[in-house]
Design a protein around this motif. Structure first.
Motif, PDB file in Angstrom:
ATOM      1  N   ILE A 365      39.946 -59.456   3.728  1.00 38.02           N
ATOM      2  CA  ILE A 365      40.350 -60.828   4.042  1.00 38.02           C
ATOM      3  C   ILE A 365      39.256 -61.480   4.870  1.00 38.02           C
ATOM      4  O   ILE A 365      38.822 -60.918   5.894  1.00 38.02           O
ATOM      5  CB  ILE A 365      41.697 -60.870   4.790  1.00 38.02           C
ATOM      6  N   ILE A 366      38.806 -62.640   4.452  1.00 35.63           N
ATOM      7  CA  ILE A 366      37.801 -63.415   5.184  1.00 35.63           C
ATOM      8  C   ILE A 366      38.520 -64.522   5.934  1.00 35.63           C
ATOM      9  O   ILE A 366      39.245 -65.330   5.334  1.00 35.63           O
ATOM     10  CB  ILE A 366      36.754 -64.015   4.236  1.00 35.63           C
ATOM     11  N   LEU A 367      38.326 -64.581   7.242  1.00 36.01           N
ATOM     12  CA  LEU A 367      38.836 -65.679   8.064  1.00 36.01           C
ATOM     13  C   LEU A 367      37.635 -66.491   8.534  1.00 36.01           C
ATOM     14  O   LEU A 367      36.901 -66.086   9.438  1.00 36.01           O
ATOM     15  CB  LEU A 367      39.631 -65.139   9.252  1.00 36.01           C
ATOM     16  N   ASN A 368      37.444 -67.645   7.903  1.00 35.79           N
ATOM     17  CA  ASN A 368      36.301 -68.508   8.187  1.00 35.79           C
ATOM     18  C   ASN A 368      36.752 -69.607   9.140  1.00 35.79           C
ATOM     19  O   ASN A 368      37.588 -70.456   8.787  1.00 35.79           O
ATOM     20  CB  ASN A 368      35.764 -69.102   6.876  1.00 35.79           C
ATOM     21  N   LEU A 369      36.183 -69.629  10.356  1.00 27.60           N
ATOM     22  CA  LEU A 369      36.617 -70.552  11.407  1.00 27.60           C
ATOM     23  C   LEU A 369      35.647 -71.703  11.625  1.00 27.60           C
ATOM     24  O   LEU A 369      35.800 -72.435  12.610  1.00 27.60           O
ATOM     25  CB  LEU A 369      36.786 -69.786  12.729  1.00 27.60           C
ATOM     26  N   VAL A 370      34.664 -71.899  10.768  1.00 27.57           N
ATOM     27  CA  VAL A 370      33.701 -72.972  10.977  1.00 27.57           C
ATOM     28  C   VAL A 370      34.351 -74.326  10.685  1.00 27.57           C
ATOM     29  O   VAL A 370      35.404 -74.417  10.051  1.00 27.57           O
ATOM     30  CB  VAL A 370      32.454 -72.775  10.094  1.00 27.57           C
ATOM     31  N   LYS A 371      33.706 -75.382  11.150  1.00 18.83           N
ATOM     32  CA  LYS A 371      34.260 -76.722  11.034  1.00 18.83           C
ATOM     33  C   LYS A 371      34.183 -77.227   9.599  1.00 18.83           C
ATOM     34  O   LYS A 371      33.279 -76.896   8.844  1.00 18.83           O
ATOM     35  CB  LYS A 371      33.505 -77.690  11.947  1.00 18.83           C
ATOM     36  N   ASP A 423      49.533 -70.105  17.910  1.00 19.56           N
ATOM     37  CA  ASP A 423      50.646 -69.919  16.974  1.00 19.56           C
ATOM     38  C   ASP A 423      50.148 -69.861  15.535  1.00 19.56           C
ATOM     39  O   ASP A 423      50.647 -69.070  14.719  1.00 19.56           O
ATOM     40  CB  ASP A 423      51.655 -71.061  17.130  1.00 19.56           C
ATOM     41  N   ARG A 424      49.176 -70.697  15.228  1.00 18.27           N
ATOM     42  CA  ARG A 424      48.602 -70.672  13.885  1.00 18.27           C
ATOM     43  C   ARG A 424      47.899 -69.345  13.614  1.00 18.27           C
ATOM     44  O   ARG A 424      48.022 -68.771  12.529  1.00 18.27           O
ATOM     45  CB  ARG A 424      47.627 -71.835  13.745  1.00 18.27           C
ATOM     46  N   LEU A 425      47.173 -68.831  14.608  1.00 15.22           N
ATOM     47  CA  LEU A 425      46.512 -67.539  14.451  1.00 15.22           C
ATOM     48  C   LEU A 425      47.537 -66.410  14.315  1.00 15.22           C
ATOM     49  O   LEU A 425      47.298 -65.437  13.581  1.00 15.22           O
ATOM     50  CB  LEU A 425      45.588 -67.273  15.637  1.00 15.22           C
ATOM     51  N   SER A 426      48.659 -66.535  14.994  1.00 21.01           N
ATOM     52  CA  SER A 426      49.711 -65.513  14.866  1.00 21.01           C
ATOM     53  C   SER A 426      50.289 -65.493  13.458  1.00 21.01           C
ATOM     54  O   SER A 426      50.575 -64.421  12.910  1.00 21.01           O
ATOM     55  CB  SER A 426      50.818 -65.762  15.898  1.00 21.01           C
ATOM     56  N   MET A 427      50.452 -66.673  12.866  1.00 20.42           N
ATOM     57  CA  MET A 427      50.952 -66.722  11.491  1.00 20.42           C
ATOM     58  C   MET A 427      49.968 -66.071  10.519  1.00 20.42           C
ATOM     59  O   MET A 427      50.366 -65.356   9.588  1.00 20.42           O
ATOM     60  CB  MET A 427      51.210 -68.177  11.093  1.00 20.42           C
ATOM     61  N   ILE A 428      48.675 -66.308  10.753  1.00 15.44           N
ATOM     62  CA  ILE A 428      47.677 -65.674   9.892  1.00 15.44           C
ATOM     63  C   ILE A 428      47.697 -64.160  10.076  1.00 15.44           C
ATOM     64  O   ILE A 428      47.613 -63.395   9.109  1.00 15.44           O
ATOM     65  CB  ILE A 428      46.280 -66.251  10.195  1.00 15.44           C
ATOM     66  N   ALA A 429      47.833 -63.722  11.324  1.00 16.76           N
ATOM     67  CA  ALA A 429      47.810 -62.283  11.596  1.00 16.76           C
ATOM     68  C   ALA A 429      49.009 -61.573  10.982  1.00 16.76           C
ATOM     69  O   ALA A 429      48.897 -60.423  10.542  1.00 16.76           O
ATOM     70  CB  ALA A 429      47.762 -62.048  13.105  1.00 16.76           C
ATOM     71  N   GLU A 430      50.166 -62.234  10.952  1.00 15.84           N
ATOM     72  CA  GLU A 430      51.359 -61.597  10.400  1.00 15.84           C
ATOM     73  C   GLU A 430      51.231 -61.345   8.903  1.00 15.84           C
ATOM     74  O   GLU A 430      51.863 -60.440   8.368  1.00 15.84           O
ATOM     75  CB  GLU A 430      52.591 -62.474  10.674  1.00 15.84           C
ATOM     76  N   ASN A 431      50.408 -62.132   8.236  1.00 12.57           N
ATOM     77  CA  ASN A 431      50.264 -61.996   6.784  1.00 12.57           C
ATOM     78  C   ASN A 431      49.059 -61.155   6.372  1.00 12.57           C
ATOM     79  O   ASN A 431      48.769 -61.056   5.180  1.00 12.57           O
ATOM     80  CB  ASN A 431      50.148 -63.390   6.141  1.00 12.57           C
ATOM     81  N   VAL A 432      48.354 -60.573   7.330  1.00 17.26           N
ATOM     82  CA  VAL A 432      47.165 -59.772   7.028  1.00 17.26           C
ATOM     83  C   VAL A 432      47.586 -58.348   6.715  1.00 17.26           C
ATOM     84  O   VAL A 432      48.285 -57.708   7.497  1.00 17.26           O
ATOM     85  CB  VAL A 432      46.179 -59.803   8.213  1.00 17.26           C
ATOM     86  N   THR A 449      38.683 -64.897  20.179  1.00 16.65           N
ATOM     87  CA  THR A 449      40.077 -65.307  20.343  1.00 16.65           C
ATOM     88  C   THR A 449      40.890 -64.993  19.101  1.00 16.65           C
ATOM     89  O   THR A 449      42.028 -64.514  19.191  1.00 16.65           O
ATOM     90  CB  THR A 449      40.135 -66.815  20.655  1.00 16.65           C
ATOM     91  N   ALA A 450      40.319 -65.244  17.928  1.00 21.54           N
ATOM     92  CA  ALA A 450      41.036 -64.926  16.694  1.00 21.54           C
ATOM     93  C   ALA A 450      41.255 -63.424  16.558  1.00 21.54           C
ATOM     94  O   ALA A 450      42.346 -62.973  16.168  1.00 21.54           O
ATOM     95  CB  ALA A 450      40.258 -65.463  15.493  1.00 21.54           C
ATOM     96  N   GLN A 451      40.258 -62.624  16.904  1.00 25.63           N
ATOM     97  CA  GLN A 451      40.431 -61.185  16.833  1.00 25.63           C
ATOM     98  C   GLN A 451      41.439 -60.682  17.859  1.00 25.63           C
ATOM     99  O   GLN A 451      42.156 -59.710  17.603  1.00 25.63           O
ATOM    100  CB  GLN A 451      39.084 -60.485  17.039  1.00 25.63           C
ATOM    101  N   MET A 453      44.153 -62.322  18.801  1.00 19.69           N
ATOM    102  CA  MET A 453      45.487 -62.605  18.278  1.00 19.69           C
ATOM    103  C   MET A 453      45.855 -61.641  17.146  1.00 19.69           C
ATOM    104  O   MET A 453      46.997 -61.180  17.057  1.00 19.69           O
ATOM    105  CB  MET A 453      45.557 -64.052  17.781  1.00 19.69           C
ATOM    106  N   VAL A 454      44.891 -61.310  16.301  1.00 17.15           N
ATOM    107  CA  VAL A 454      45.157 -60.319  15.255  1.00 17.15           C
ATOM    108  C   VAL A 454      45.395 -58.945  15.875  1.00 17.15           C
ATOM    109  O   VAL A 454      46.283 -58.194  15.456  1.00 17.15           O
ATOM    110  CB  VAL A 454      43.993 -60.291  14.248  1.00 17.15           C
ATOM    111  N   GLY A 455      44.592 -58.613  16.887  1.00 22.72           N
ATOM    112  CA  GLY A 455      44.796 -57.337  17.568  1.00 22.72           C
ATOM    113  C   GLY A 455      46.117 -57.276  18.307  1.00 22.72           C
ATOM    114  O   GLY A 455      46.740 -56.205  18.391  1.00 22.72           O
ATOM    115  N   LYS A 456      46.568 -58.394  18.862  1.00 26.60           N
ATOM    116  CA  LYS A 456      47.872 -58.435  19.535  1.00 26.60           C
ATOM    117  C   LYS A 456      49.001 -58.184  18.546  1.00 26.60           C
ATOM    118  O   LYS A 456      49.961 -57.447  18.847  1.00 26.60           O
ATOM    119  CB  LYS A 456      48.044 -59.792  20.218  1.00 26.60           C
ATOM    120  N   CYS A 457      48.892 -58.781  17.372  1.00 28.67           N
ATOM    121  CA  CYS A 457      49.894 -58.533  16.333  1.00 28.67           C
ATOM    122  C   CYS A 457      49.859 -57.075  15.873  1.00 28.67           C
ATOM    123  O   CYS A 457      50.895 -56.436  15.700  1.00 28.67           O
ATOM    124  CB  CYS A 457      49.667 -59.473  15.155  1.00 28.67           C
ATOM    125  N   ALA A 458      48.646 -56.532  15.698  1.00 26.98           N
ATOM    126  CA  ALA A 458      48.524 -55.131  15.287  1.00 26.98           C
ATOM    127  C   ALA A 458      49.020 -54.189  16.368  1.00 26.98           C
ATOM    128  O   ALA A 458      49.610 -53.139  16.077  1.00 26.98           O
ATOM    129  CB  ALA A 458      47.070 -54.820  14.939  1.00 26.98           C
TER     130      ALA A 458
END
Length: 854
Positions: A365-371, A423-432, A449-451, A453-458
């Motif tokens: 899964i690629i999570l691209n955070l650029v503008k 909250d948006r990052l948590s939704m992404i993490a739940e579906n990974v 920060t994104a990692q 939130m994913v690590g917190k979910c994991a």
């Protein structure tokens, strides 16, 4: 691997004596000092005991003594004590040996200790009589080891993940029988010659097990080139592979049950460098700032891998896999992004994702955070190139193994007043479900920060799988999440210093919009520090990395490292040669990778992977595989400071409330005034950190709909609003009267010695008064009773497990038969009466004699 070593110095040779932890087995390396520019090492492959190595050194000392009356020292002299060999390196003169002289224990995984290298010593090997000096040698020596935080271990493979290491141990014996049969006779014959079993006549068989020796994953090994010259000459016990990145461990107490949370970050040694000097990918698919972060959660009450409970999750960060760079000659805070080479068939992206499929399997899964939306096109250039590349690669993969692509403009969401970024990052993490590859432009602030939130979910799912919580959900402002947040910010600060030259600019609290008012001035200072480092010191740091990784090897016929206009061709070796076989644009994966998906090819028991393994036949009580004996040393007189000397990053005890009566569970949401410690962003000094944490602990969180002024790490120099609402988010000031001040002083003075607030006892109600009087009368029977009839009292059952629940009499607990036998044996031994030895005692004594005297 030999954890201890001492170097003995003579005029003609260096003698490096390595030993195991118990100092019962020794090996000796002989390094010739008479060769001016060549490295001559002799390893006799013999294992010495303590007495033999002392006799050997005595003979060497006697043989190297000078004649009477001759000037100079006599015999051997102890040069340095070390904890391992980093490698051998040569610049323009002779070879140097690099030794680890100072270490600090950072983590413990299954009894395997992980250390941080804090100091090294580089010793010149040739003696002064044959040394050929060069004027530029000293400058090259200054480049090496420019503040690199390396990590090493003696019994655990840090270059591989925990899943890979445990997968090897869980393979059935039949898979190794063919490899073991060829080496079994050789190892068995060698073991017969090297040792003598005095218990053979006792009829006690030697307990033999098969151990595995695996090659490291050289992508994350940083001293591979330094050991390449001696890898095939010396015994493998001398070879210690180190990683570059971060290692931290925190202790979570769940009602007294210890749970360790470990973060290990492995920085790639391919296409490594600093922020603006290494962008995108090279021609081999290696990307800049590629870091593999693994979080391991295990129950620390059981140390063994075989009997314990372990859980691991891996994330990856790395630059956008395209040919792109930024021109830093203009001295701009944000240099423009430019695409250096057109890649219509996504060749470089295919090479990069092929590496990920081999190591991690699918899905990726690629999570691209650029503008995505900018006034002047800057970051959007990368998104416009990456998305078509992923579409092009997916059309040749089976739909079940497609690369998932998630593009989300995190900086734009941060500016919005109505959106919650976490909250948006948590939704992404739940579906990974798979390995997440996160990137922004720098892969620093937004990525960390994104990692997190994913690590917190994991982490919630890991604790749930270990049976620690009843549902896989963790909330903010709990001791567990605060501990994990501080661990991740230490992880982010370390990686940011290595790549960007400063600590994190924006942290989790910044995106939660609860950062104190002092944080904004610190963000500016970190931005200036990052700009200064990128403009003035990154070039020297890049030269040091190139020299340490041996990407550049000095020669007298070549220009010096600091004279090169660019290091592009050092990291793009394939561009100077015509490829013999051009890779397919449609079948872009390696042979055999697709047939085993979703299982990674590196973990499959195929012929290619079996060649990387070596089977070793050892005794079950051998120190190299017996972690219990090596860690606790039952036959040695040890101290707690030496055995349990781990420098734990954080403990949940620091975040628990200091008042009595509050739920001690680490999963309970705390109010700001209940926390013992608060996680804050920038940590420049210890005193300042303590002051910031006290300030942050007393500051209430603002409403979630407030806008935040700062955005991503690339917006730290511009697009800042001068909103006055930020300054209103400072610590509230409470005005107290004189009586209020005195009352609070009395409260604090009572809280310090007793740990609680002294208050007036409540008035007993009519229901509780008879119960209290009955309890008093049971302790001191009164002459007269004032109790109402017993029928009107509620019935109370004793809470104690003893039959007599009183302060005057307590029934002793009953001891079982086994406990009595142990105690009677202890008493008989004290009286000189020994019981008959059983088989287990004979085995233990045999190992003791073998380790001590053989």
């Amino acid at each position: 691997i030999l954890p201890k070593a001492t170097m003995q110095d003579s005029f003609q040779k260096y003698f490096l004596v390595g030993s195991n932890q118990a100092q019962t087995k020794h090996r000796v390396l002989k390094i010739d000092r008479t060769e001016p520019k060549d490295l001559v090492i002799i390893d006799d492959k013999h294992v010495y005991n303590h007495q033999e190595v002392r006799e050997l050194l005595s003979r060497l000392d006697l043989g190297n003594r000078t004649k009477i009356g001759q000037k100079g020292s006599s015999g051997l002299s102890r040069a340095v004590s070390a904890f391992g060999i980093v490698g051998f390196v040569r610049f323009l003169e002779g070879y140097y040996i690099v030794l680890i002289t100072k270490r600090r224990k950072m983590a413990d995984i299954g009894g395997h200790s992980i250390y941080k290298i804090e100091d090294t010593s580089m010793i010149y090997i040739p003696n002064d009589s044959v040394r050929i000096t060069h004027p530029d040698e000293a400058r090259y020596c200054q480049f090496l080891f420019t503040c690199f935080p390396f990590s090493d271990t003696y019994s655990y493979d840090l270059s591989h993940s925990l899943q890979y290491n445990l997968t090897l141990l869980q393979r059935p014996y039949e898979l190794w029988s063919s490899a073991a049969s060829s080496a079994e006779e050789e190892v068995h014959t060698q073991s017969k010659q090297d040792s003598f079993d005095i218990f053979e006549d006792e009829g006690l068989p030697t307990q033999v097990v098969y151990g595995l020796q695996n090659e490291p994953y050289y992508k994350y090994v940083w001293n591979g080139k330094l050991l390449e010259r001696v890898k095939d000459i010396v015994h493998h016990d001398w070879l210690m592979y180190i990683i570059h990145g971060f290692c931290g461990q925190s202790k979570l107490l769940i009602y007294g049950r210890p749970v360790y949370i470990t973060l290990i970050a492995r920085r790639s040694s391919k296409f490594a460098g600093t922020r603006f000097l290494k962008r995108g990918a090279n021609c081999e698919g290696d990307v800049a700032n590629e870091v593999e972060t693994e979080q391991i959660v295990h129950d620390a009450s059981v140390m063994s891998f075989t009997a314990g409970s372990y859980s691991s999750y891996v994330q990856v960060r790395g630059s956008v896999p395209l040919y792109w760079s930024q021109d830093i000659s203009t001295m701009m805070p944000k240099p423009p992004i430019r695409l250096d080479q057109a890649d219509p068939y996504a060749h470089v992206a295919a090479l990069h994702f092929n590496q990920m499929l081999q190591r991690f399997g699918s899905p990726i899964i690629i999570l691209n955070l650029v503008k995505k939306r900018e006034k002047r096109k800057h970051e959007k250039i990368l998104s416009e190139e990456l998305y078509p590349a992923v579409i092009n690669l997916n059309q040749f993969l089976p739909p079940d193994h497609w690369i998932d692509y998630i593009a989300w403009d995190m900086a734009r969401y941060t500016k919005s007043k109505l959106c919650n970024v976490l909250d948006r990052l948590s939704m992404i993490a739940e579906n990974v479900t798979g390995v997440l590859r996160t990137n922004c432009v720098d892969c620093l602030d937004r990525t960390n920060t994104a990692q997190f939130m994913v690590g917190k979910c994991a982490l919630a799912y890991q604790l749930y799988a270990l049976g620690m919580i009843d549902k896989p959900k963790l909330q903010f402002d709990t001791d567990c999440v605060r501990l994990f947040e501080e661990l991740y910010e230490d992880h982010g600060d370390t990686l940011s210093l290595q790549y960007g030259g400063s600590q994190l600019v924006h942290r989790v609290k910044t995106y939660r919009k609860i950062a104190p008012w002092t944080q904004h001035s610190k963000d500016i200072m970190q931005t200036l520090s990052r700009y200064y480092s990128n403009a003035f010191s990154d070039a020297d740091r890049q030269d040091a990395i190139n020299l340490f990784l041996q990407v550049y090897q000095p020669l007298e016929s070549k220009p010096h490292l600091w004279e090169l206009p660019t290091d592009f061709y050092l990291h793009q070796r394939s561009t100077m040669a015509l490829p013999q076989e051009r890779r397919s644009y449609t079948l872009w994966w390696s042979e055999g990778t697709l047939s085993y998906l979703p299982v990674p090819y590196d973990e499959v028991t195929c012929e290619d992977n079996m060649r990387k393994m070596k089977v070793k036949r050892v005794n079950r009580f051998d120190e190299s595989i017996d972690i219990y004996t090596e860690f606790f040393k039952p036959y040695e007189l040890t101290s707690f400071d030496d055995t349990f000397c781990i420098a734990m990053t954080n403990s949940a005890r620091e975040f628990m409330p200091k008042t009595v009566g509050v739920d001690p569970s680490p999963f309970t949401v705390r109010k700001p005034e209940e926390t013992g410690k608060s996680v804050l962003g920038n940590k420049s000094s210890k005193e300042e950190t303590l002051l910031q944490r006290k300030t942050a602990a007393s500051a209430p969180p603002p409403p979630s709909e407030e806008a935040i002024t700062s955005t991503s790490e690339d917006d730290s120099e511009e697009d800042r609003d001068d909103d006055g609402s930020v300054s209103q988010r400072s610590t509230p000031i409470k005005l107290l009267t004189e009586s209020g001040e005195s009352a609070r002083t009395q409260e604090q003075s009572a809280r310090e010695p007793y740990g609680l607030n002294l208050a007036k006892p409540p008035r007993l109600s009519f229901h509780h008064r008879p119960i209290f009087l009955k309890w008093i009368s049971s302790l001191h029977p009164p002459t007269e009773t004032f109790l109402p009839p017993s029928s009107s009292l509620p019935r109370r059952e004793p809470v104690s497990c003893f039959t007599e629940d009183s302060i005057y009499a307590v029934c002793p607990p009953q001891a079982d038969r086994d406990s009595r036998d142990v105690f009677e044996s202890h008493v008989m031994t004290g009286q000189g009466q020994m019981r008959a030895l059983c088989r287990d005692d004979m085995l233990m004594y045999r190992e003791y004699v073998k380790n001590r005297y053989m």
